[in-house]
Design a protein around this motif. Sequence first.
Motif, short mmCIF file in Angstrom:
data_model
loop_
_atom_site.label_atom_id
_atom_site.label_comp_id
_atom_site.label_asym_id
_atom_site.label_seq_id
_atom_site.Cartn_x
_atom_site.Cartn_y
_atom_site.Cartn_z
N PHE A 156 0.83 -1.22 0.00
CA PHE A 156 0.00 0.00 0.00
C PHE A 156 0.86 1.27 0.00
O PHE A 156 0.33 2.38 -0.06
CB PHE A 156 -0.88 0.05 1.25
CG PHE A 156 -2.02 -0.93 1.28
CD1 PHE A 156 -3.05 -0.86 0.36
CD2 PHE A 156 -2.09 -1.91 2.26
CE1 PHE A 156 -4.13 -1.74 0.40
CE2 PHE A 156 -3.16 -2.80 2.32
CZ PHE A 156 -4.18 -2.71 1.37
N ALA A 157 2.17 1.11 0.12
CA ALA A 157 3.03 2.28 0.39
C ALA A 157 3.28 3.15 -0.84
O ALA A 157 3.47 2.66 -1.95
CB ALA A 157 4.35 1.81 0.97
N VAL A 158 3.27 4.44 -0.59
CA VAL A 158 3.63 5.44 -1.59
C VAL A 158 4.90 6.11 -1.04
O VAL A 158 4.96 6.43 0.15
CB VAL A 158 2.49 6.48 -1.72
CG1 VAL A 158 2.87 7.62 -2.63
CG2 VAL A 158 1.20 5.80 -2.19
N THR A 159 5.91 6.31 -1.87
CA THR A 159 7.14 6.92 -1.35
C THR A 159 6.88 8.37 -0.93
O THR A 159 5.95 9.01 -1.43
CB THR A 159 8.27 6.92 -2.40
OG1 THR A 159 7.86 7.78 -3.49
CG2 THR A 159 8.56 5.54 -2.94
N ASP A 160 7.72 8.87 -0.04
CA ASP A 160 7.56 10.27 0.40
C ASP A 160 7.65 11.23 -0.79
O ASP A 160 6.91 12.21 -0.85
CB ASP A 160 8.65 10.63 1.43
CG ASP A 160 8.34 10.06 2.81
OD1 ASP A 160 7.24 9.49 2.98
OD2 ASP A 160 9.20 10.18 3.70
N GLN A 161 8.53 10.91 -1.70
CA GLN A 161 8.71 11.77 -2.86
C GLN A 161 7.42 11.84 -3.70
O GLN A 161 6.96 12.92 -4.09
CB GLN A 161 9.86 11.23 -3.70
CG GLN A 161 10.45 12.23 -4.65
CD GLN A 161 11.39 11.56 -5.65
OE1 GLN A 161 11.75 10.38 -5.49
NE2 GLN A 161 11.79 12.29 -6.68
N GLN A 162 6.82 10.67 -3.94
CA GLN A 162 5.56 10.64 -4.68
C GLN A 162 4.46 11.34 -3.91
O GLN A 162 3.64 12.07 -4.48
CB GLN A 162 5.12 9.18 -4.93
CG GLN A 162 5.89 8.47 -6.01
CD GLN A 162 5.53 6.98 -6.01
OE1 GLN A 162 5.52 6.32 -4.97
NE2 GLN A 162 5.22 6.45 -7.18
N ALA A 163 4.44 11.10 -2.60
CA ALA A 163 3.41 11.71 -1.76
C ALA A 163 3.47 13.23 -1.85
O ALA A 163 2.45 13.90 -2.00
CB ALA A 163 3.58 11.25 -0.31
N LEU A 164 4.68 13.75 -1.80
CA LEU A 164 4.85 15.20 -1.88
C LEU A 164 4.41 15.75 -3.23
O LEU A 164 3.80 16.82 -3.32
CB LEU A 164 6.32 15.57 -1.62
CG LEU A 164 6.72 15.52 -0.15
CD1 LEU A 164 8.24 15.47 0.00
CD2 LEU A 164 6.15 16.72 0.60
N GLN A 165 4.69 14.98 -4.26
CA GLN A 165 4.29 15.41 -5.60
C GLN A 165 2.75 15.42 -5.73
O GLN A 165 2.17 16.37 -6.25
CB GLN A 165 4.88 14.42 -6.61
CG GLN A 165 5.13 15.02 -7.96
CD GLN A 165 5.99 14.06 -8.79
OE1 GLN A 165 5.88 12.84 -8.67
NE2 GLN A 165 6.83 14.62 -9.64
N ILE A 166 2.12 14.37 -5.23
CA ILE A 166 0.66 14.29 -5.27
C ILE A 166 0.05 15.45 -4.48
O ILE A 166 -0.88 16.11 -4.92
CB ILE A 166 0.19 12.93 -4.68
CG1 ILE A 166 0.58 11.80 -5.62
CG2 ILE A 166 -1.32 12.93 -4.42
CD1 ILE A 166 0.50 10.40 -4.98
N HIS A 167 0.64 15.70 -3.33
CA HIS A 167 0.13 16.77 -2.46
C HIS A 167 0.27 18.14 -3.13
O HIS A 167 -0.63 18.98 -3.07
CB HIS A 167 0.87 16.74 -1.13
CG HIS A 167 0.24 17.59 -0.07
ND1 HIS A 167 0.81 18.76 0.35
CD2 HIS A 167 -0.92 17.47 0.62
CE1 HIS A 167 0.03 19.32 1.28
NE2 HIS A 167 -1.02 18.55 1.46
N GLN A 168 1.38 18.34 -3.80
CA GLN A 168 1.62 19.60 -4.50
C GLN A 168 0.58 19.80 -5.60
O GLN A 168 0.01 20.88 -5.77
CB GLN A 168 3.03 19.57 -5.10
CG GLN A 168 3.47 20.87 -5.72
CD GLN A 168 4.85 20.75 -6.36
OE1 GLN A 168 5.45 19.66 -6.37
NE2 GLN A 168 5.35 21.83 -6.88
N GLN A 169 0.30 18.73 -6.34
CA GLN A 169 -0.70 18.81 -7.41
C GLN A 169 -2.10 19.02 -6.83
O GLN A 169 -2.92 19.72 -7.42
CB GLN A 169 -0.65 17.54 -8.27
CG GLN A 169 0.62 17.48 -9.12
CD GLN A 169 0.87 16.09 -9.71
OE1 GLN A 169 0.25 15.10 -9.31
NE2 GLN A 169 1.79 16.02 -10.66
#
Length: 324
Positions: A283-296
């Motif tokens: 289920f894990a999303v990397t921190d880097q991806q998470a930050l990108q999703i959050h920014q979008q």
Amino acid sequence: MQTWQQQLQQAFKTPQALLTYLEIPNVATSICPTSHDQFMTKVPMSFAKRMQKNNLNDPLLKQVLPITAEQKHFSDYVVDPLQEKQFNHIPGLLHKYHGRILITLTGTCAINCRYCFRRHFDYQNNNIGQAKWQNIFDYIQQNSDIEEVILSGGDPLMVPDNTLHKFTEKLAQLNQIKTLRIHTRLPIVLPARIDDSFVHWTKQQPFKLVIVVHSNHPNEINDEVALAMQRLSNITLLNQSVLLKEINDAPSILATLSRKLFAINILPYYLHQLDKVQGTQHFAVTDQQALQIHQQLQALLPGYLVPRLVKEIPGEKNKTILLR
Ligand SMILES: *Cc1c(COP(=O)(O)O)cnc(C)c1O
Ligand code: SF4
């Protein structure tokens, strides 16, 4: 209309029963009996009804179906990633953060979410029967900084209203608690829980009441949930989600969730990075991806509909906001 307790009793308790209802042939799945044995399948019909039939990739189904991927072990995914045992001063009570304590009234939930830390938690030794409540009240009195009590779980709304009532009556006598917060997934997965008796209880409380619901995907929000939330219009309503790979890890999905929540008076509060709990790595999303999703996500929504992206880091004095 069935009571919430009746609905609970009739919840799906095997993956086979759920898949049969969803018209998904068993052969099409990677159901894992061991995963089910480790953490029993549990899904109320009300929630299952919001899943798409014959779709193994349904985002609600994926949150609850025990699969073989859970059996894969990774050295950084452990049984107690938050190292909470050290904050477990007395059974059922966690005092990690200033001014607020978290109390576990029960270890059970209306639904068993596969990504949850609860799959390994020792509720046997943390089950506070009413006999032990006094220890909690004593602890609060000895710590005058505590102004907020958070009922968490398990799911605190699994306890009957008369138990809630008894608890809050005693809590009110301490004259110290200003806010009572309830973290619960029941209004989402079993909206019938918000019945006359519960609404009555909320109106009697001397505390500022906050309910933090837990919804991860816009498909979880239907008319039944909307009607339940309408009955709680006197309460501050917030939502927390967990960021889950291939379930809600897309800005458009999270934006729709925020808008649907806002339409029923719930404000997004937290978007959690998954705790590294054994059996949940898929289920894990990397921190880097998470930050990108959050920014979008920020680019799609007004600021007040953007949840805070957080992660729990053991030893920190609060949840940690992830920043670029
Ligand atoms: C998340 C959490 C809280 C509440 O933190 P807030 O930032 O106020 O939402 C309190 N105690 C524990 C142990 C928690 O994990
Ligand atoms: S504590 Fe919340 S996330 Fe965990 S199983 Fe219960 S309802 Fe699901």
